[in-house]
Write an enzyme that holds these catalytic residues in place. Structure first.
Site, PDB file in Angstrom:
ATOM      1  N   GLY A  93     100.479 -18.380 100.448  1.00 27.26           N
ATOM      2  CA  GLY A  93     101.416 -17.673 101.194  1.00 27.26           C
ATOM      3  C   GLY A  93     100.783 -16.132 100.910  1.00 27.26           C
ATOM      4  N   SER A  94      99.486 -15.878 101.430  1.00 30.27           N
ATOM      5  CA  SER A  94      99.083 -14.777 101.396  1.00 30.27           C
ATOM      6  C   SER A  94      99.555 -14.047 102.736  1.00 30.27           C
ATOM      7  CB  SER A  94      97.427 -14.458 101.253  1.00 30.27           C
ATOM      8  OG  SER A  94      96.864 -14.936 102.152  1.00 30.27           O
ATOM      9  N   LEU A 130     100.640 -26.805 106.912  1.00 24.26           N
ATOM     10  CA  LEU A 130      99.698 -27.973 107.121  1.00 24.26           C
ATOM     11  C   LEU A 130     100.296 -29.197 107.658  1.00 24.26           C
ATOM     12  CD1 LEU A 130      97.245 -27.283 104.171  1.00 24.26           C
ATOM     13  CD2 LEU A 130      97.255 -26.444 106.509  1.00 24.26           C
ATOM     14  N   LYS A 131     101.555 -29.098 108.087  1.00 27.21           N
ATOM     15  CA  LYS A 131     102.413 -30.518 108.469  1.00 27.21           C
ATOM     16  C   LYS A 131     102.685 -30.344 109.963  1.00 27.21           C
ATOM     17  CE  LYS A 131     103.824 -34.108 106.392  1.00 27.21           C
ATOM     18  NZ  LYS A 131     105.204 -34.869 106.793  1.00 27.21           N
ATOM     19  N   ILE A 168     104.730 -30.240 113.205  1.00 29.73           N
ATOM     20  CA  ILE A 168     106.036 -29.594 113.483  1.00 29.73           C
ATOM     21  C   ILE A 168     106.832 -30.742 114.002  1.00 29.73           C
ATOM     22  CG2 ILE A 168     107.436 -28.104 114.828  1.00 29.73           C
ATOM     23  CD1 ILE A 168     105.986 -26.926 112.103  1.00 29.73           C
ATOM     24  N   HIS A 224      95.692 -19.494 113.493  1.00 34.71           N
ATOM     25  CA  HIS A 224      94.476 -20.311 113.035  1.00 34.71           C
ATOM     26  C   HIS A 224      93.466 -19.354 112.625  1.00 34.71           C
ATOM     27  CE1 HIS A 224      92.336 -23.803 113.232  1.00 34.71           C
ATOM     28  NE2 HIS A 224      91.361 -23.500 113.915  1.00 34.71           N
ATOM     29  N   GLU A 258      93.302 -11.802 109.433  1.00 35.33           N
ATOM     30  CA  GLU A 258      94.552 -12.672 109.589  1.00 35.33           C
ATOM     31  C   GLU A 258      95.850 -11.711 109.257  1.00 35.33           C
ATOM     32  OE1 GLU A 258      95.072 -16.809 108.266  1.00 35.33           O
ATOM     33  OE2 GLU A 258      92.869 -16.747 108.182  1.00 35.33           O
TER      34      GLU A 258
HETATM   35  C1  GRF Z   1      95.303 -19.089 106.452  1.00 33.08           C
HETATM   36  O1  GRF Z   1      93.858 -19.081 106.734  1.00 33.08           O
HETATM   37  C2  GRF Z   1      95.687 -19.614 107.714  1.00 33.08           C
HETATM   38  O2  GRF Z   1      95.374 -19.081 109.030  1.00 33.08           O
HETATM   39  C3  GRF Z   1      95.512 -21.111 107.492  1.00 33.08           C
HETATM   40  O3  GRF Z   1      95.848 -21.490 106.199  1.00 33.08           O
HETATM   41  C4  GRF Z   1      95.402 -20.231 105.482  1.00 33.08           C
HETATM   42  C5  GRF Z   1      96.507 -19.909 104.893  1.00 33.08           C
HETATM   43  O4  GRF Z   1      96.581 -19.011 103.738  1.00 33.08           O
HETATM   44  N1  GRF Z   1      96.243 -21.917 108.453  1.00 33.08           N
HETATM   45  P1  GRF Z   1      97.985 -18.401 103.222  1.00 33.08           P
HETATM   46  O5  GRF Z   1      98.623 -19.464 102.699  1.00 33.08           O
HETATM   47  O6  GRF Z   1      98.741 -17.364 103.988  1.00 33.08           O
HETATM   48  O7  GRF Z   1      97.208 -17.471 102.048  1.00 33.08           O
END
Ligand code: GRF
Length: 205
Positions: A12-13, A90-91, A93, A109, A179
């Site tokens: 969840g960063s 990761l699932k 939708i 992404h 990101e």
């Molecule tokens: C990030 O790199 C995002 O782009 C990818 O998964 C990672 C998630 O990181 N889809 P976090 O859970 O937000 O730390």
């Protein structure tokens, strides 16, 4: 207030970076809900510490911990969510959600789409593929969600030079820094109604 729901599966960063930009008053939105498919993911520690409402979704409800897609749709509708933000979710939708939130679900992404996307391209797999490709740049992409993985129209991208990296993990770290800036910035563009969608492309007004 513009309301977002953030979907997560891991640490969840990105969720935290969105939260921090809101706290600073730079992102003028409210995280009305966090949704996860992983009831023990680290991101949920953050939601409970910060009193953010969270929901776990699953096809088979486990001891009343999780809710179904139909129940989630009701919850999000009740909260009047303006935008769904997939931040490390990761699932796939569910189609019901895609149909109900047309052009209102965005994903981050960790590479420059349309390269290095699609099924199985998540987490370190992406960065390993980029590393092995010998590419000199990578980056982050924000795009709309449709029924196909990493296929929806691209909203914004930012590149980073990776010509000196020695490992895929180094790429991951460089991209993650991008990101954390890009995602809150793009959400604010939605808040300000600056995203223009045409048949072929997405423009920022
Ligand atoms: C990030 O790199 C995002 O782009 C990818 O998964 C990672 C998630 O990181 N889809 P976090 O859970 O937000 O730390």
């Amino acid at each position: 207030m513009y309301k977002i729901a953030v979907f997560v599966s891991g640490r969840g960063s990105n969720l935290i970076s969105i939260f921090n930009q809101i706290e600073k008053g730079i992102l003028k939105a409210e995280i009305a809900a966090v949704v996860t498919n992983k009831k023990d993911c680290k991101a949920l520690d953050f939601t409970s510490e910060n009193a953010i409402q969270s929901f776990v979704i699953s096809n088979n409800s486990e001891n009343n911990v999780s809710i179904s897609t139909t129940q989630l749709l009701e919850k999000l509708g009740g909260l009047k969510i303006d935008l769904i933000v997939l931040a490390g979710y990761l699932k796939k939708i569910p189609i019901e959600l895609i149909n109900s939130y047309k052009n209102k679900i965005i994903n981050i992404h960790p590479a420059l789409l349309p390269s290095f996307g699609g099924k199985g391209m998540y987490g370190i797999n992406v960065h390993r593929a980029v590393f092995n490709s010998s590419a000199k740049v990578s980056g982050a992409t924000i795009h709309f969600i449709d029924e196909i993985y990493d296929n929806g129209k691209i909203i914004d991208q930012e590149a980073v030079n990776i010509s000196d990296v020695k490992t895929p993990e180094e790429i991951a770290a460089k991209v993650l820094t991008i990101e954390h800036k890009l995602l809150p910035r793009v959400i604010q563009l939605f808040v300000e109604n600056k995203i223009i969608i045409t048949d072929q492309r997405v423009y920022i007004n």
